[in-house]
Scaffold this motif. Sequence first.
Motif, PDB file in Angstrom:
ATOM      1  N   VAL A  82      -7.868  -4.945  -8.333  1.00 49.69           N
ATOM      2  CA  VAL A  82      -7.117  -3.747  -8.682  1.00 49.69           C
ATOM      3  C   VAL A  82      -6.723  -2.988  -7.407  1.00 49.69           C
ATOM      4  N   GLY A  83      -5.495  -2.487  -7.368  1.00 52.99           N
ATOM      5  CA  GLY A  83      -5.073  -1.599  -6.290  1.00 52.99           C
ATOM      6  C   GLY A  83      -4.307  -2.245  -5.151  1.00 52.99           C
ATOM      7  N   ILE A  84      -3.989  -3.533  -5.265  1.00 49.06           N
ATOM      8  CA  ILE A  84      -3.319  -4.234  -4.165  1.00 49.06           C
ATOM      9  C   ILE A  84      -1.924  -3.652  -3.912  1.00 49.06           C
ATOM     10  N   THR A  85      -1.121  -3.475  -4.957  1.00 50.52           N
ATOM     11  CA  THR A  85       0.227  -2.951  -4.748  1.00 50.52           C
ATOM     12  C   THR A  85       0.186  -1.513  -4.227  1.00 50.52           C
ATOM     13  N   ARG A  86      -0.789  -0.733  -4.666  1.00 47.13           N
ATOM     14  CA  ARG A  86      -0.937   0.633  -4.162  1.00 47.13           C
ATOM     15  C   ARG A  86      -1.235   0.616  -2.674  1.00 47.13           C
ATOM     16  N   GLU A  87      -2.160  -0.264  -2.250  1.00 49.73           N
ATOM     17  CA  GLU A  87      -2.498  -0.353  -0.823  1.00 49.73           C
ATOM     18  C   GLU A  87      -1.296  -0.794   0.008  1.00 49.73           C
ATOM     19  N   CYS A  88      -0.533  -1.737  -0.508  1.00 49.41           N
ATOM     20  CA  CYS A  88       0.674  -2.177   0.211  1.00 49.41           C
ATOM     21  C   CYS A  88       1.650  -1.016   0.369  1.00 49.41           C
ATOM     22  N   GLY A  89       1.842  -0.267  -0.700  1.00 51.01           N
ATOM     23  CA  GLY A  89       2.740   0.889  -0.645  1.00 51.01           C
ATOM     24  C   GLY A  89       2.273   1.931   0.356  1.00 51.01           C
ATOM     25  N   GLU A  90       0.973   2.191   0.379  1.00 50.99           N
ATOM     26  CA  GLU A  90       0.432   3.179   1.325  1.00 50.99           C
ATOM     27  C   GLU A  90       0.598   2.719   2.773  1.00 50.99           C
ATOM     28  N   ILE A  91       0.372   1.434   3.019  1.00 43.61           N
ATOM     29  CA  ILE A  91       0.530   0.890   4.376  1.00 43.61           C
ATOM     30  C   ILE A  91       1.996   0.956   4.802  1.00 43.61           C
ATOM     31  N   CYS A  92       2.900   0.587   3.894  1.00 43.90           N
ATOM     32  CA  CYS A  92       4.328   0.667   4.216  1.00 43.90           C
ATOM     33  C   CYS A  92       4.719   2.116   4.512  1.00 43.90           C
ATOM     34  N   GLU A  93       4.253   3.050   3.698  1.00 43.13           N
ATOM     35  CA  GLU A  93       4.562   4.465   3.914  1.00 43.13           C
ATOM     36  C   GLU A  93       4.033   4.929   5.275  1.00 43.13           C
ATOM     37  N   LYS A  94       2.831   4.533   5.610  1.00 46.34           N
ATOM     38  CA  LYS A  94       2.205   4.912   6.891  1.00 46.34           C
ATOM     39  C   LYS A  94       3.071   4.500   8.087  1.00 46.34           C
ATOM     40  N   HIS A  95       3.763   3.358   7.981  1.00 43.19           N
ATOM     41  CA  HIS A  95       4.560   2.840   9.092  1.00 43.19           C
ATOM     42  C   HIS A  95       6.064   3.064   8.899  1.00 43.19           C
ATOM     43  N   GLY A  96       6.432   3.889   7.913  1.00 45.56           N
ATOM     44  CA  GLY A  96       7.835   4.230   7.720  1.00 45.56           C
ATOM     45  C   GLY A  96       8.683   3.111   7.147  1.00 45.56           C
ATOM     46  N   VAL A  97       8.060   2.216   6.388  1.00 41.82           N
ATOM     47  CA  VAL A  97       8.776   1.087   5.783  1.00 41.82           C
ATOM     48  C   VAL A  97       9.010   1.395   4.311  1.00 41.82           C
ATOM     49  N   SER A  98      10.289   1.422   3.922  1.00 42.10           N
ATOM     50  CA  SER A  98      10.647   1.671   2.536  1.00 42.10           C
ATOM     51  C   SER A  98      10.758   0.340   1.798  1.00 42.10           C
ATOM     52  N   ILE A  99      10.141   0.257   0.621  1.00 36.49           N
ATOM     53  CA  ILE A  99      10.156  -0.968  -0.182  1.00 36.49           C
ATOM     54  C   ILE A  99      11.373  -0.956  -1.100  1.00 36.49           C
ATOM     55  N   HIS A 100      12.176  -2.008  -1.028  1.00 36.19           N
ATOM     56  CA  HIS A 100      13.319  -2.163  -1.924  1.00 36.19           C
ATOM     57  C   HIS A 100      12.860  -2.756  -3.261  1.00 36.19           C
ATOM     58  N   SER A 101      12.012  -3.801  -3.199  1.00 37.42           N
ATOM     59  CA  SER A 101      11.520  -4.424  -4.432  1.00 37.42           C
ATOM     60  C   SER A 101      10.228  -5.189  -4.176  1.00 37.42           C
ATOM     61  N   ILE A 102       9.477  -5.356  -5.255  1.00 36.00           N
ATOM     62  CA  ILE A 102       8.244  -6.157  -5.234  1.00 36.00           C
ATOM     63  C   ILE A 102       8.323  -7.125  -6.406  1.00 36.00           C
ATOM     64  N   LEU A 103       7.956  -8.376  -6.157  1.00 33.86           N
ATOM     65  CA  LEU A 103       7.920  -9.375  -7.221  1.00 33.86           C
ATOM     66  C   LEU A 103       6.537  -9.996  -7.244  1.00 33.86           C
ATOM     67  N   GLN A 104       5.893  -9.910  -8.403  1.00 34.75           N
ATOM     68  CA  GLN A 104       4.599 -10.562  -8.584  1.00 34.75           C
ATOM     69  C   GLN A 104       4.683 -11.392  -9.847  1.00 34.75           C
ATOM     70  N   ASN A 105       4.707 -12.714  -9.674  1.00 30.59           N
ATOM     71  CA  ASN A 105       4.752 -13.605 -10.821  1.00 30.59           C
ATOM     72  C   ASN A 105       3.345 -13.806 -11.362  1.00 30.59           C
ATOM     73  N   PRO A 106       3.235 -14.071 -12.669  1.00 31.90           N
ATOM     74  CA  PRO A 106       1.903 -14.384 -13.208  1.00 31.90           C
ATOM     75  C   PRO A 106       1.340 -15.607 -12.490  1.00 31.90           C
ATOM     76  N   LYS A 107       0.084 -15.560 -12.158  1.00 31.84           N
ATOM     77  CA  LYS A 107      -0.506 -16.667 -11.405  1.00 31.84           C
ATOM     78  C   LYS A 107      -0.945 -17.777 -12.350  1.00 31.84           C
ATOM     79  N   ALA A 108      -0.674 -19.013 -11.927  1.00 33.70           N
ATOM     80  CA  ALA A 108      -1.089 -20.181 -12.696  1.00 33.70           C
ATOM     81  C   ALA A 108      -2.509 -20.574 -12.298  1.00 33.70           C
ATOM     82  N   LYS A 109      -2.807 -20.483 -11.017  1.00 37.84           N
ATOM     83  CA  LYS A 109      -4.131 -20.814 -10.489  1.00 37.84           C
ATOM     84  C   LYS A 109      -4.511 -19.733  -9.493  1.00 37.84           C
TER      85      LYS A 109
END
Length: 160
Positions: free
Chosen positions: A86-113
């Motif tokens: 839990v919280g992976i996308t939130r952490e990525c967003g916080e890290i991007c914000e910290k370094h001034g990187v704006s996210i255009h899109s995120i794609l997470q497909n359901p994992k098979a394995k």
Amino acid sequence: VANDDPLSSVNGATNAIEVVSDNLVSSVYIGQGAGRYPTANSCINDIVALAKGDTTPLPFNPKSNTKYVNNYSSVFFLRLNYRDQVGITRECGEICEKHGVSIHSILQNPKAKSQESAFAIVTEKVEFAAILKVLADIEALSWCKGKPFYMPVLREDWQS
């Protein structure tokens, strides 16, 4: 070279090169060589150039005002392999914000394995130096599996 290695089949006028990198692991390129006369011609040209005092490592002594830079701006594609929690996308967003990187899109497909858990981020246009900082911070997190993959998006219609 082992018999099952692609390089073991190279002979005659065939040329081969193996490129090893973090992202591609190993890629082998095999193709027909120029042949003995073109190769001999190139060798003679190199010897004459050296005898004339030419020490440039570049072919044909090109003149250029090209300036190479270590930092540039682009939209970037990032692929992150992760151990699910839990919280992976939130952490990525916080890290991007910290370094001034704006996210255009995120794609997470359901994992098979579980070993295939990965998601992709496309950024807005940003400096390469900021992406390197983001990747270093993400790679240090406990859920990040391996080195993140990144590349600039070179399509001009994607540049914001």
